[in-house]
Scaffold this active site. Sequence first.
Site, PDB file in Angstrom:
ATOM      1  N   LYS A   1      27.485  31.486  68.299  1.00  0.00           N
ATOM      2  CA  LYS A   1      26.657  32.059  67.350  1.00  0.00           C
ATOM      3  C   LYS A   1      26.019  33.814  67.140  1.00  0.00           C
ATOM      4  O   LYS A   1      26.066  33.829  66.388  1.00  0.00           O
ATOM      5  CB  LYS A   1      25.430  30.890  68.115  1.00  0.00           C
ATOM      6  CG  LYS A   1      24.648  29.824  68.322  1.00  0.00           C
ATOM      7  CD  LYS A   1      23.736  29.540  69.126  1.00  0.00           C
ATOM      8  CE  LYS A   1      23.470  28.249  69.307  1.00  0.00           C
ATOM      9  NZ  LYS A   1      23.535  27.239  70.293  1.00  0.00           N
TER      10      LYS A   1
ATOM     11  N   GLN B   1      19.169  29.272  74.706  1.00  0.00           N
ATOM     12  CA  GLN B   1      20.068  27.769  74.920  1.00  0.00           C
ATOM     13  C   GLN B   1      19.819  27.067  76.035  1.00  0.00           C
ATOM     14  O   GLN B   1      19.387  27.394  77.040  1.00  0.00           O
ATOM     15  CB  GLN B   1      21.502  28.657  75.851  1.00  0.00           C
ATOM     16  CG  GLN B   1      22.628  27.645  75.521  1.00  0.00           C
ATOM     17  CD  GLN B   1      22.776  27.681  73.976  1.00  0.00           C
ATOM     18  OE1 GLN B   1      22.736  27.853  72.572  1.00  0.00           O
ATOM     19  NE2 GLN B   1      23.684  25.965  74.158  1.00  0.00           N
TER      20      GLN B   1
ATOM     21  N   ASP C   1      15.331  27.469  66.246  1.00  0.00           N
ATOM     22  CA  ASP C   1      15.588  26.156  66.955  1.00  0.00           C
ATOM     23  C   ASP C   1      14.984  25.304  66.006  1.00  0.00           C
ATOM     24  O   ASP C   1      15.480  23.576  66.299  1.00  0.00           O
ATOM     25  CB  ASP C   1      15.746  25.718  68.116  1.00  0.00           C
ATOM     26  CG  ASP C   1      17.275  26.110  68.734  1.00  0.00           C
ATOM     27  OD1 ASP C   1      17.972  25.963  68.174  1.00  0.00           O
ATOM     28  OD2 ASP C   1      17.356  26.326  69.798  1.00  0.00           O
TER      29      ASP C   1
END
Length: 294
Positions: A41, A85, A111
């Site tokens: 990412k 994460q 997200d």
Amino acid sequence: MIRAELRPRVAAFTSRRGRPPGLAVVLAGHNPASEIYVRHKLRALDEAGCRAQLVRLDAAAAFTEVLDAVARLNTDGAVDGILVQSPLPTEMGAGAEQRVFDAIDPAKDVDGFHPSNVGLLVQNRSSLVACTPLGCLELLERAGIPLAGRHAVIIGRSNIVGKPMALLLLHRDATVTLCHSRTVDLPAVAREADILVAAIGRPAFVTAEFVKPGATVVDVGITRLDQASEVERLFPAGHPRRRQFQANGSLLVGDVHPDVEEVAGALTPVPGGVGPLTIAMVLRNTLTAAENRA
Ligand code: NAP
């Protein structure tokens, strides 16, 4: 390709605002898979001209340190997107992840896990949507797979993949069936699908008997196999994937059995299918968050 398409938008934002779009990734602990995902990412954002920063916390960090990091990033004007994460270290407790997602400024929630963004998705007026299902949709649309009026069956009802996937397909006028571990006669339900999405986390679970001939199959699952016997069960002698396993000592496989290739009209590979699209959507969502905030 998507990443290349987004580069001019990044450049335009940067010249207008005098700074690049910024993403901060919070990584707590040392989960090997998470380390790889986060590296991909950050690299993708960096290559696209964004500012990507990693906030690293020790596996032994207190849960409040994660919340403090998020609070700091929420007020940092140069940070447009925040991504925590998962999984968080198990010591942080069962509800830890959702508590952190709830704490992220919804405008920076790349997200798409904050309840406000989930609610907007339900009402089909979303701006930031979970990256993996968004990537699956992008993949289907770019492949020219018709969605309106088609029957989409999704196996897996998690908040991060299955449920948002169902909503995205519903908003594209598909008729959606959402399956899970209590679904009765799952192969028969799956065989009704024109579009079958597997997001279970069980290697090769979806066999040919789940698939209507010609159906489009999207394989979201990723499992790393490290036992030769598991690999040999799935791939016959001489198969290139066996050689890959021998060379690397492990092999990434999806939820879909290799035999499905014979039945499906189209099938996404693992690795190299949904994974790269997810990364591209992290970039797109960061850019969207930056533009919205500006
Ligand atoms: P999850 O939270 O564990 O959810 C798994 C879902 O599968 C649950 O809804 C569960 O049903 C269902 N399930 C489990 N066993 C089943 C069975 N025997 N029959 C029918 N349904 C069953 O997993 P997730 O986070 O959604 O992830 C799913 C997979 O996608 C994993 O392999 C993960 O690594 C992968 N993934 C890939 C990406 C990517 O970028 N490519 C991103 C995210 C996740 P219940 O709800 O009834 O328990």
